[in-house]
Design an enzyme around this catalytic site. Sequence first.
Site, mmCIF file in Angstrom:
data_model
loop_
_atom_site.group_PDB
_atom_site.id
_atom_site.type_symbol
_atom_site.label_atom_id
_atom_site.label_comp_id
_atom_site.label_asym_id
_atom_site.label_seq_id
_atom_site.Cartn_x
_atom_site.Cartn_y
_atom_site.Cartn_z
ATOM 1 N N LYS A 1 6.043 18.177 1.652
ATOM 2 C CA LYS A 1 5.265 17.315 0.753
ATOM 3 C C LYS A 1 4.575 18.027 -0.818
ATOM 4 O O LYS A 1 5.467 17.614 -1.821
ATOM 5 C CB LYS A 1 3.885 16.377 1.350
ATOM 6 N N ASP B 1 4.327 10.638 1.327
ATOM 7 C CA ASP B 1 2.612 10.658 1.029
ATOM 8 C C ASP B 1 2.670 9.683 2.609
ATOM 9 O O ASP B 1 2.999 8.418 2.212
ATOM 10 C CB ASP B 1 2.296 11.217 0.059
#
Length: 222
Positions: free
Chosen positions: A131, A150
């Site tokens: 991420k 996320d």
Amino acid sequence: MARAVRVKAKKDEPARLRAIVSGLETLYPDAHCELDFKTPFQLLVATILSAQCTDKRVNLVTPTLFARYGEPATMAEATTKDIEPIIQSTGFFRNKAKSIVGAARVIMEDFAGTMPRTMDELLTLPGVARKTANVVLGTAFGIASGVVVDTHVQRLSGRLDLTQHTDPKKIEQDLIKIIPQDRWILFSHQLIWHGRKVCQARRPNCMECNLERLCYSKDKTV
Ligand code: SF4
């Protein structure tokens, strides 16, 4: 009845996906990362700080942090004890301080002080998973190496039937297959904005959602 609706949705899936992408384009043409930064390294640090914390809160602490430790060289010379009081309000500050100082030291030692620009290299930095690496590559360098997953992207991808998975890595693989690569960077920002403004975790505001007719989520409030 619900089953019939779902079958129709699957049959029209390519059209539904195109409509979701274009609906998000209409809503958030200027979606962008809301973390404040001036360099790729500062974005890396801000993204590490944003775990379990709002961007707004991160933006309150980074001016002080970056004034003293805004470059890999200065951060690598710092101790975690120097950093912890500055970032304390972002939560999990001991682990975050370890990751930030550790990442700066690896950048200095293994990359001659220059921010790495590939997924494989970024993943060697402490505290950096896909991420964070995708945020840095996409937002700081404009490199579409994947899709940022996320908490908002995770939740909306499920509600919009873009994936059946809950694991971020598997969700990313599903999104990569269905979203054109030239949309990967903007698409994640757009989903994040929609998650913050309309499709919130506790009570999605489906009455105000322009994707409502394309959404079959059991969480819908209309
Ligand atoms: S209709 Fe509701 S649940 Fe579906 S995407 Fe919109 S806000 Fe989220």
